[in-house]
Write an enzyme that holds these catalytic residues in place. Structure first.
Site, PDB file in Angstrom:
ATOM      1  N   GLU A  51       0.946  -1.261  -0.029  1.00 52.41           N
ATOM      2  CA  GLU A  51      -0.002   0.103  -0.004  1.00 52.41           C
ATOM      3  C   GLU A  51       0.931   1.371   0.177  1.00 52.41           C
ATOM      4  OE1 GLU A  51      -3.040   0.205  -0.671  1.00 52.41           O
ATOM      5  OE2 GLU A  51      -3.436  -1.978  -0.241  1.00 52.41           O
ATOM      6  N   TYR A 134      -6.330   6.589   3.923  1.00 52.65           N
ATOM      7  CA  TYR A 134      -6.306   5.512   2.956  1.00 52.65           C
ATOM      8  C   TYR A 134      -5.744   4.254   3.396  1.00 52.65           C
ATOM      9  CZ  TYR A 134      -5.380   2.292  -0.883  1.00 52.65           C
ATOM     10  OH  TYR A 134      -5.226   1.427  -1.624  1.00 52.65           O
ATOM     11  N   ASP A 152     -10.317   5.676  -1.434  1.00 58.68           N
ATOM     12  CA  ASP A 152      -9.037   6.305  -2.386  1.00 58.68           C
ATOM     13  C   ASP A 152      -9.583   7.029  -3.751  1.00 58.68           C
ATOM     14  OD1 ASP A 152      -9.891   4.286  -3.923  1.00 58.68           O
ATOM     15  OD2 ASP A 152      -7.878   4.431  -4.985  1.00 58.68           O
TER      16      ASP A 152
END
Length: 308
Positions: A51, A134, A152
């Site tokens: 991520e 996020y 997102d």
DNA sequence: ATCCCGAAGC
DNA sequence: GCTTCAGGAT
């Protein structure tokens, strides 16, 4: 037998979301990219690394870096032991190299404060360096299987188009957008995870910002944006983008590129540093900002190196 | 030129 | 809220 229940069954209207979920889940099974951190093949830490690397960076570029990174530093404790110079070099040309240092600082805190196990609550995650709303939400959903509405830019665009019929605008997600994302999120944990991933994937592969491929979209049957004729397609979402050529970001990139990939303690002397960019004022400012960020060390004579 | 599975500083 | 952070792909 359906006739048997026709009279007694109350006419419960079928909510739109379960059907949308069914279509989306089927699309996901058939079209999800086979990224190496998906489908239970890595740890929560591996998910977090993916991520962070994916922030503002295309998947196709992330995959080789993630694979190599996880081979060298498979967990937070391993990354915590590395030198900054190794980490910056391994980050390579992924961009935004401060992410690499934040990830390492994150690894050190996870190792020390959480016994090398990533915490599984939002507040602890979002308090970690380099982890914002996020990434914390994505880790909760994708790594821990929790029911969280992930927001997102892709998900905002898709959900806004499908359920609100309009383009999402730039800037921070509005309370209305967050409320809507919560309301359409499937109730079941497992379903919510697939929903998040599938909506994001649709945003990346189908529901593109300027040229959506609506004919391929699993949600085309219920998309208000499509039904209304794609009003204002591609408008209203984009922040004014900073250029790249001739900016500090380019100069910073050149400086780091000159430093990466050398043995520990390797030094670039002052003369070579001055040759990296003609405008010495801008060069000096970038050197100072990289030093502030902890990405380089400026030695007394004006030579530079990656930090230990 | 625009976008990319944003975060942090101001 | 606005800006800055890389770099590549389309």
């Amino acid at each position: 037998m359906s006739e048997t229940f026709t009279r007694t069954a109350p006419p419960v209207p079928e909510p739109a979301e379960p059907e949308a979920y069914r279509l989306l889940a089927a699309w996901w099974r058939a079209n999800a990219r086979d990224l190496p951190w998906r489908f239970g093949r890595t740890t929560p830490w591996g998910i977090l690394v993916s991520e962070v690397m994916s922030q503002q960076t295309q998947m196709s570029r992330v995959v080789p870096y993630w694979t190599e990174w996880m081979a060298v530093w498979p967990d937070a404790a391993a990354l915590a032991r590395a030198s900054s110079a190794e980490v910056i070099t391994a980050w390579g040309r992924l961009g935004y190299p401060r992410r690499a240092l934040r990830l390492q600082e994150c690894a050190r805190r996870v190792t020390q404060e959480y016994d090398d196990r990533l915490p599984d609550d939002y507040q602890s995650l979002v308090d970690l360096p380099g982890v914002g709303d996020y990434t914390a939400s994505a880790v909760l959903s994708f790594a821990f299987g929790r029911r969280v509405a992930v927001i997102d830019t892709n998900i905002r665009r898709v959900l806004s188009r499908v359920f609100l019929g309009v383009e999402s605008h730039g800037g921070t997600a509005t309370p209305a957008e967050r409320k809507m994302a919560q309301e359409v999120l499937p109730v079941g944990e497992e379903e919510s995870v697939i929903w998040n991933q599938a909506v994001m994937e649709v945003g990346a592969l189908v529901c593109l910002p300027k040229a959506p491929r609506c004919e391929q979209c699993p949600l085309r049957g219920s998309c208000l944006f499509l039904k209304d004729g794609l009003p204002g397609l591609g408008q209203g979402r984009t922040r004014p983008r900073q250029g790249f050529k001739g900016t500090d970001r380019q100069v910073r990139g050149l400086i780091l590129a000159a430093l990466r990939g050398h043995p520990a303690g390797w030094v670039l002397d002052r003369g070579k540093v001055e040759g990296l960019w003609a405008d010495q004022a801008r060069l000096g400012a970038c050197l100072a900002s990289l030093d502030d960020d902890g990405l380089i060390e400026i030695l007394p004579g004006g030579s530079i190196r990656l930090p230990i």
